[in-house]
Design a protein around this motif. Structure first.
Motif, mmCIF file in Angstrom:
data_model
loop_
_atom_site.group_PDB
_atom_site.id
_atom_site.type_symbol
_atom_site.label_atom_id
_atom_site.label_comp_id
_atom_site.label_asym_id
_atom_site.label_seq_id
_atom_site.Cartn_x
_atom_site.Cartn_y
_atom_site.Cartn_z
ATOM 1 N N UNK B 43 17.269 19.737 -19.355
ATOM 2 C CA UNK B 43 18.119 18.511 -19.633
ATOM 3 C C UNK B 43 17.310 17.334 -20.384
ATOM 4 N N UNK B 47 18.011 12.564 -17.823
ATOM 5 C CA UNK B 47 19.165 12.965 -17.037
ATOM 6 C C UNK B 47 18.741 13.445 -15.778
ATOM 7 N N UNK B 48 19.723 12.899 -14.715
ATOM 8 C CA UNK B 48 19.319 13.590 -13.341
ATOM 9 C C UNK B 48 19.917 14.837 -13.265
ATOM 10 N N UNK B 49 19.372 15.799 -12.181
ATOM 11 C CA UNK B 49 20.292 16.903 -11.930
ATOM 12 C C UNK B 49 21.258 16.704 -11.208
ATOM 13 N N UNK B 125 14.516 20.934 5.603
ATOM 14 C CA UNK B 125 14.909 19.504 5.355
ATOM 15 C C UNK B 125 15.377 18.944 6.532
ATOM 16 N N UNK B 126 16.000 19.722 7.344
ATOM 17 C CA UNK B 126 16.757 19.062 8.788
ATOM 18 C C UNK B 126 15.735 18.681 9.292
ATOM 19 N N UNK B 131 11.772 13.126 5.360
ATOM 20 C CA UNK B 131 12.916 13.121 4.443
ATOM 21 C C UNK B 131 11.986 13.798 3.276
ATOM 22 N N UNK B 134 13.267 18.276 1.150
ATOM 23 C CA UNK B 134 14.681 17.921 0.692
ATOM 24 C C UNK B 134 15.146 18.953 -0.274
ATOM 25 N N UNK B 136 17.043 19.696 -3.665
ATOM 26 C CA UNK B 136 17.551 18.911 -4.861
ATOM 27 C C UNK B 136 19.051 19.057 -4.960
ATOM 28 N N UNK B 144 8.461 16.487 -1.122
ATOM 29 C CA UNK B 144 8.036 15.016 -1.768
ATOM 30 C C UNK B 144 6.777 15.038 -1.137
ATOM 31 N N UNK B 145 5.350 15.424 -1.812
ATOM 32 C CA UNK B 145 4.215 15.156 -1.208
ATOM 33 C C UNK B 145 3.632 13.834 -0.880
ATOM 34 N N UNK B 191 9.930 24.525 -10.789
ATOM 35 C CA UNK B 191 11.153 23.483 -11.146
ATOM 36 C C UNK B 191 10.658 22.920 -12.503
ATOM 37 N N UNK B 192 9.588 22.855 -12.673
ATOM 38 C CA UNK B 192 8.931 22.181 -14.180
ATOM 39 C C UNK B 192 9.336 23.088 -15.089
ATOM 40 N N UNK B 195 13.304 22.882 -15.512
ATOM 41 C CA UNK B 195 14.004 21.688 -15.910
ATOM 42 C C UNK B 195 13.780 21.615 -17.502
#
Lengths: 418, 253, 127
Positions: B43, B47-49, B125-126, B131, B134, B136, B144-145, B191-192, B195
């Motif tokens: 991206x 720009x967000x996913x 995530x539930x 939170x 999560x 994405x 999210x550490x 993810x790195x 992306x």
């Protein structure tokens, strides 16, 4: 001899009190040191691992939190259901409840991987999480029972005590449901995937909390040499029998339902037959020590009337409760996840095998910290607040006291005449 | 680890080979594959996913050899997750592991890599109170550490045992893969790399060095290789009965 | 938590901005700047708000996948890494740059428990 029941302080003065406080303080210090080591070194110093994720601290914490709810039984019965004979004990019941809750929460929080991030837990909420709900349930419960205690003890507020009692009762049912649901809603694990967990935890809470409360009352009354009448003691005994029996019933129900579902057979086989320490803890700890022994002792005509037996039975219920928590929490995780039903699975990372777990001294110390916190809160509250009835003599509590005494006197007279 | 173990299901394998995968078959030309299945261009900065994309993984167990662990090695090298010297073996992190599965009724045996399944409805995530766990928008399930408090309820809730807790202070993290004591972690689907328009390390290694059993791509794009393949061959999800709809699909059992 | 530490740092810097003659109390921090000549914002702005930029960017990156913007911790490391002051560490790290000011302001930062402070340009050097 007093003319009625008055609420009093603990009634232990000077060195006798502070020596006791000192011993519990030592327990606290040891526990705090263990917590510090765990925080500093990380969970590497515990027996917990990436298979058995929750260990001994959670056994202590969940037990204390569940018992906290049950310790409020006596207050609830007095305020909500209007049973006058429990009224003198209601404030103490509230204190014990708050103390056990704070003790349990302390352990839970100090076991976090990042206890320093407690502020994060209070500012970030995921409302789909039962855990997040529990944060509200626990702190809310604490506030409610403190308000309740105040309303019972402040003369002007006493008309509201009934209302506060109702709120506290409903709230604690929600709290134990929430705690039970932590396990009940986990679909991933064979042991936890059962909605019966929630009501079962409520019944467990009645038994464990009452047992703890019994011990506190009998302990204080023995320590301070006060008159603890048979009437109230035997009432507590009856309640304890009822709750232990109900716990046994729910345990049987849980396992029988599981046995009906083929999917759960392997887990049942594990707990009931070949789970090694977990099977032993289940049959010897939870069932024999926790259910059978107290039921026999509290029903058998030869033993049931002894105060020592009632106190010992309360201890047995607590030991059984700790065993139950260990089997549920640790055993439930030691049993391997079923990734491929009906298949044999193996890997280089403990798949398809029972996970090993041995508690380390640090985590036991952390658990005992919770117990110490609870005891210190009870001691200090009873020292500073008037929550201990100065006596619980039968003549004030037993509505039929005069009649019984008259009958006894008549019998004596008849015997003398004869 | 024998040959019969490795290819117990020849028809399926042949069918696959005639398909789109054949073009990418690493056996013939590993070099080509490096160019072929690009997931997407990275991206643009800022720009967000979006949920127009759903990243997924197809694993063909008929091409996954028991005993082969190139995916694990690649993952470990990429993220350096076995650098906890004081932790016991059962306390070590394990972002990806190989499972050997044997059906005692039929004798059928297969091997597969197991990692975070990147569920559409992730139970981790539930249950996460803060939170921190999560999903994405593009389907990658992450921790999210920064806001993970280390309660480990997600690990209790995960049916795949895909998550690890870091039991001690660690050092030498990779700049793109921060991780630390007291928090929970798991496969990030690289993810790195994703992306930046690259393939996850395990997929790259499997394609280059092993049987080419992994296909990565956008399940929402009907033209992507993974979408075309899953529309043609039978696939399944592990513990599909739980209704979590994992983004990792398997073929061959 | 970072907001809290940020606030503390602000106080610390405000105190530091008051002219102090030599010998008065704790000496002002003089962090090694590394190769950074001009940061992504003016130096004064960075001093006051770097923690807010980082906090904002961290959420944007982790949750929304926004990358390649100007506030990135990785870029902090790349520009400001200097030879680590600790003799046992032979690498370019952010240790010297961050530590001095944060020590001065009595702020403990939580970044490098997880993020590496080691610059990629000090290849081969490890912590």
């Amino acid at each position: 001899m007093s003319k009625r029941i008055n609420l009093d302080h603990l009634g232990v003065q000077g060195p006798r009190f502070y020596v006791t406080l000192g011993w519990v303080g030592l327990l606290l210090l040891i526990g705090a040191a263990c917590a510090l080591v765990m925080e500093h070194e990380g969970h590497v110093v515990t027996g917990m691992n990436n298979q058995v994720i929750w260990g001994t601290p959670h056994v202590f914490a969940v037990f204390l939190i569940v018992a906290a709810s049950g310790a409020l039984n006596v207050a609830s019965i007095s305020s909500v259901f209007g049973k006058q004979m429990y009224k003198p004990l209601a404030p103490l019941s509230t204190v014990v409840s708050a103390a056990l809750l704070v003790g349990g929460l302390a352990v839970l929080v100090l076991d976090l991987g990042r206890p320093d991030r407690l502020t994060v837990a209070m500012t970030h909420y995921n409302f789909k999480s039962i855990f997040a709900w529990n944060i509200y349930l626990y702190t809310g419960f604490l506030l409610i029972i403190l308000a309740y205690l105040w309303m019972m003890m402040e003369r002007r507020m006493q008309p509201h005590a009934h209302g506060a009692g109702v709120v506290a009762l409903l709230w604690r049912l929600a709290l134990t449901t929430g705690t039970g649901s932590i396990f009940g809603f986990v679909i991933a694990r064979q042991a936890y995937d059962a909605a019966v967990m929630a009501p079962m935890f409520i019944v467990f809470s009645f038994a464990y909390g009452l047992a703890a409360f019994n011990l506190v009352v009998m302990g204080i009354y023995t320590w301070t040499d006060r008159d603890l009448g048979r009437f109230v003691t035997y009432r507590m005994r009856s309640m304890l029998r009822l709750f232990v029996g109900a716990s046994a019933y729910f345990t049987a129900l849980y396992h029988l339902t599981n046995l009906y579902a083929t999917e759960h057979h392997a887990w049942e086989r594990f707990v009931l037959m070949d789970g090694g320490p977990y099977t032993t803890l289940f049959w010897v700890g939870q069932v024999a020590i926790g259910y059978l022994a107290p039921l026999i002792l509290l029903f058998h005509p030869g033993t049931r009337d002894s105060y020592a037996v009632i106190a010992a039975s309360s201890l047995l219920v607590i030991a059984g409760g700790m065993s139950q928590m260990y089997v549920t929490i640790v055993g439930g995780q030691a049993f391997p996840l079923v990734l491929f039903p009906g298949m044999e699975v193996s890997s280089g990372f403990y798949d398809g095998v029972v996970a090993a777990y041995a508690p380390s001294a640090w985590e036991v110390g952390l658990g005992l910290l919770g117990v110490g916190v609870a005891i210190v809160i009870i001691l200090l509250s009873a020292k500073t607040l008037r929550v201990v009835p100065d006596n619980l003599a039968d003549r004030f509590l037993d509505p039929d006291y005069d009649k019984t005494q008259a009958e006894l006197a008549e019998e004596r007279e008849l015997a003398q005449m004869g | 680890m024998t040959a019969s173990n490795r290819k117990p299901h020849d028809p399926g394998r042949r069918r696959l080979l005639t398909g789109a995968l054949a073009a990418a078959a690493s056996v013939i030309a590993p070099g080509i594959l490096l160019v072929a299945p690009r997931p997407a261009a990275g991206r643009a900065p800022g720009e967000p996913v979006t949920d127009r994309v759903r990243w997924g993984l197809l694993i063909d167990t008929t091409r996954c050899e028991a005993g082969c662990d190139h995916c694990i090695t690649a993952c470990r090298t990429e993220h350096d997750w076995d650098n906890a010297p004081h932790s016991r073996p059962d306390q070590q992190a394990q972002w990806i592991r190989k499972l050997d599965v044997h059906n005692p009724e039929t004798g059928y045996t297969f091997s597969l890599p197991m990692m975070c399944q990147h569920c559409e409805n992730p139970p981790c995530a539930d249950v996460c109170p803060t939170g921190a766990s999560f999903r994405r928008a593009d389907g990658i399930v992450l921790v999210d550490k920064h806001i993970c408090i280390g309660c480990r309820y997600c690990m209790i809730a995960c049916p795949y045992k895909a998550r690890s807790f870091v039991h001690e202070t660690i050092g030498g993290q990779k700049p793109y893969s921060p991780r630390g004591k007291g928090t929970v972690e798991s496969c990030t689907l690289c993810v790195h790399r994703v992306d930046a328009g690259r393939l996850p390390a395990c997929v790259e290694a499997c394609t280059e060095k092993a049987g080419g059993a992994m296909v990565f791509g956008d399940l929402n794009d009907p033209g992507s290789e993974i979408s075309r393949t899953v529309s043609r061959i039978a696939t399944t999800q592990v513990r599909a009965d739980l209704g979590l709809d994992p983004g990792v699909l398997y073929h061959g059992f | 938590m970072m907001r809290l530490t940020g606030g503390l740092l602000l106080v610390g810097l405000a105190l530091g901005a008051v002219p102090v003659s030599a010998g008065d109390g704790v000496p002002l921090p003089t962090p090694a700047r590394g190769k950074g000549t001009q940061c992504v914002e003016p130096t004064d702005t960075m001093r006051r708000y770097h923690m807010d930029y980082l906090l904002h960017q961290r959420d944007e990156t982790v949750h929304r996948g926004i990358r390649g913007t100007k506030y990135a911790l990785k870029d902090c490391v790349e520009c400001h890494a200097t030879p680590d002051p600790r003799p046992e560490v032979r690498a370019l790290t952010l240790y010297g740059f961050c530590k001095e000011c944060h020590d001065y302001a009595a702020v403990s930062i939580d970044c490098f428990g997880c993020h590496t402070p080691v610059s990629a340009s000090s290849e081969g050097g490890s912590q």
